[in-house]
Design a protein around this motif. Sequence first.
Motif, PDB file in Angstrom:
ATOM      1  N   ILE A   1       0.977  -1.038  -0.389  1.00 47.75           N
ATOM      2  CA  ILE A   1       0.293   0.276  -0.031  1.00 47.75           C
ATOM      3  C   ILE A   1       1.082   1.429   0.359  1.00 47.75           C
ATOM      4  CG2 ILE A   1      -1.923   1.193   1.107  1.00 47.75           C
ATOM      5  CD1 ILE A   1      -2.568  -1.274   2.380  1.00 47.75           C
ATOM      6  N   GLY A   2       2.029   1.198   1.053  1.00 44.92           N
ATOM      7  CA  GLY A   2       2.758   2.381   0.618  1.00 44.92           C
ATOM      8  C   GLY A   2       3.560   2.906  -0.582  1.00 44.92           C
ATOM      9  N   LEU A   3       3.659   1.198  -1.629  1.00 47.89           N
ATOM     10  CA  LEU A   3       4.651   2.152  -2.621  1.00 47.89           C
ATOM     11  C   LEU A   3       3.354   2.429  -3.363  1.00 47.89           C
ATOM     12  CD1 LEU A   3       6.719   1.016  -4.660  1.00 47.89           C
ATOM     13  CD2 LEU A   3       5.372  -0.901  -5.021  1.00 47.89           C
ATOM     14  N   ILE A   4       2.558   2.166  -3.271  1.00 46.62           N
ATOM     15  CA  ILE A   4       1.386   2.530  -4.685  1.00 46.62           C
ATOM     16  C   ILE A   4       1.187   3.992  -3.990  1.00 46.62           C
ATOM     17  CG2 ILE A   4      -1.321   2.806  -4.840  1.00 46.62           C
ATOM     18  CD1 ILE A   4      -0.953  -1.110  -4.120  1.00 46.62           C
ATOM     19  N   ALA A   5       0.662   4.726  -2.307  1.00 46.96           N
ATOM     20  CA  ALA A   5       0.415   6.267  -2.472  1.00 46.96           C
ATOM     21  C   ALA A   5       1.940   6.343  -2.590  1.00 46.96           C
ATOM     22  CB  ALA A   5       0.195   5.772  -0.500  1.00 46.96           C
ATOM     23  N   THR A   6       2.863   6.461  -2.973  1.00 50.02           N
ATOM     24  CA  THR A   6       3.686   7.396  -3.140  1.00 50.02           C
ATOM     25  C   THR A   6       4.194   7.173  -4.621  1.00 50.02           C
ATOM     26  OG1 THR A   6       5.525   6.025  -1.497  1.00 50.02           O
ATOM     27  CG2 THR A   6       6.724   7.525  -2.445  1.00 50.02           C
ATOM     28  N   LEU A   7       3.858   5.788  -5.405  1.00 41.18           N
ATOM     29  CA  LEU A   7       4.007   6.195  -6.519  1.00 41.18           C
ATOM     30  C   LEU A   7       3.244   6.932  -7.099  1.00 41.18           C
ATOM     31  CD1 LEU A   7       4.604   2.205  -7.848  1.00 41.18           C
ATOM     32  CD2 LEU A   7       6.556   3.951  -8.085  1.00 41.18           C
TER      33      LEU A   7
ATOM     34  N   VAL B   1       1.489   9.834   3.696  1.00 41.81           N
ATOM     35  CA  VAL B   1       0.950   8.911   3.785  1.00 41.81           C
ATOM     36  C   VAL B   1       1.978   7.579   3.347  1.00 41.81           C
ATOM     37  CG1 VAL B   1      -0.788   7.281   3.583  1.00 41.81           C
ATOM     38  CG2 VAL B   1      -1.189   9.420   4.020  1.00 41.81           C
ATOM     39  N   GLY B   2       2.233   7.799   2.400  1.00 42.18           N
ATOM     40  CA  GLY B   2       2.851   6.759   2.030  1.00 42.18           C
ATOM     41  C   GLY B   2       4.214   5.984   3.020  1.00 42.18           C
ATOM     42  N   GLY B   3       4.503   7.461   3.135  1.00 41.33           N
ATOM     43  CA  GLY B   3       6.153   7.381   4.221  1.00 41.33           C
ATOM     44  C   GLY B   3       6.002   6.228   5.554  1.00 41.33           C
ATOM     45  N   VAL B   4       4.625   6.625   6.279  1.00 43.42           N
ATOM     46  CA  VAL B   4       4.295   5.974   7.049  1.00 43.42           C
ATOM     47  C   VAL B   4       4.163   4.231   7.021  1.00 43.42           C
ATOM     48  CG1 VAL B   4       2.191   6.267   9.132  1.00 43.42           C
ATOM     49  CG2 VAL B   4       3.164   8.434   8.064  1.00 43.42           C
ATOM     50  N   LEU B   5       3.396   3.998   6.136  1.00 42.49           N
ATOM     51  CA  LEU B   5       3.897   2.745   5.308  1.00 42.49           C
ATOM     52  C   LEU B   5       4.375   2.194   5.497  1.00 42.49           C
ATOM     53  CD1 LEU B   5       0.088   3.162   3.759  1.00 42.49           C
ATOM     54  CD2 LEU B   5       0.010   2.576   5.978  1.00 42.49           C
ATOM     55  N   PHE B   6       5.398   2.629   5.150  1.00 39.45           N
ATOM     56  CA  PHE B   6       7.135   1.769   4.852  1.00 39.45           C
ATOM     57  C   PHE B   6       7.337   2.233   6.070  1.00 39.45           C
ATOM     58  CE2 PHE B   6       7.523   3.407   0.017  1.00 39.45           C
ATOM     59  CZ  PHE B   6       6.673   2.357  -0.263  1.00 39.45           C
ATOM     60  N   ILE B   7       7.482   3.205   6.716  1.00 34.88           N
ATOM     61  CA  ILE B   7       7.963   2.540   8.314  1.00 34.88           C
ATOM     62  C   ILE B   7       7.006   1.496   9.418  1.00 34.88           C
ATOM     63  CG2 ILE B   7       8.432   3.832  10.850  1.00 34.88           C
ATOM     64  CD1 ILE B   7       7.993   6.586   8.900  1.00 34.88           C
ATOM     65  N   LEU B   8       6.220   1.458   9.172  1.00 37.36           N
ATOM     66  CA  LEU B   8       5.025   0.088   9.520  1.00 37.36           C
ATOM     67  C   LEU B   8       5.984  -0.734   8.865  1.00 37.36           C
ATOM     68  CD1 LEU B   8       1.625   1.693   9.405  1.00 37.36           C
ATOM     69  CD2 LEU B   8       3.019   1.309  11.888  1.00 37.36           C
ATOM     70  N   GLN B   9       6.085  -1.187   7.635  1.00 33.86           N
ATOM     71  CA  GLN B   9       6.660  -2.116   6.595  1.00 33.86           C
ATOM     72  C   GLN B   9       7.790  -2.583   8.051  1.00 33.86           C
ATOM     73  OE1 GLN B   9       7.874  -2.110   3.287  1.00 33.86           O
ATOM     74  NE2 GLN B   9       9.031  -3.302   2.777  1.00 33.86           N
ATOM     75  N   GLY B  10       8.413  -1.805   8.000  1.00 38.33           N
ATOM     76  CA  GLY B  10       9.804  -1.526   9.015  1.00 38.33           C
ATOM     77  C   GLY B  10      10.162  -2.131  10.390  1.00 38.33           C
TER      78      GLY B  10
END
Length: 222
Positions: free
Chosen positions: A91-97, A119-128
């Motif tokens: 989801i973070g990848l789609i939002a950032t794109l 929002v995409g950055g926050v999702l990437f943080i959650l992934q990490g």
Amino acid sequence: MDPILEVVCLLLGFIGWVMVGIAIPNRYWKVSTDDGNVIITSTIYENLWMSCATDSTGVHNCREFPSLLALNGYIQASRALMIAAVIFGSIGLIATLVGVQCSKAAGKDMVRKGRIVGVGGVLFILQGLCTMISVSWYAFNITQDFFNPFYPGIKYEIGEGLYIGWCSAVLALTGGSCLTCACKLGTSEKQPYPYQPRGRVYSGVAPSQSQAATSYGQHAYV
């Protein structure tokens, strides 16, 4: 935000997301140790889904864990966290794109695009975070059993799958943090204001030269 920085952060998050997909099916999350063994007849290695063994002739045998509920709690939790990491990263990848400045998917509203990228950055943080917690928890149990002198079972060492997971978590956290901190989520668009000259503005017909001269003659002397 600098468009080049956005693309770099997007690449970091994308690489971290790909490495999560590589770490999950990797069979070498933990490998049986050779410490203290003079003759090694077989090597056992496991991941979140199966246990495998190879003998001295190079024959590999793998079997999936027969029951989910029979597994240790940290293995079940690690499974859930890794799956959540894949979902957050997707989801973070789609939002950032969608939200990067070089994309036209979200229109020309830079404030809205900045919020989508945030929002995409926050999702990437959650992934990490999910990946880091999963692999670190799994590694903690390996080292705890390894250094326990009273542990009766097979002792294992950290496998390459955990190192891939750690690298993935660092990349995702770095990319997500840069996207979140660099984007101005609370800014509003600067609206141009019409020019207003200073002082009073008088409207009407300009006086003629004779009227101006008469007015000047009346008030020139006291």
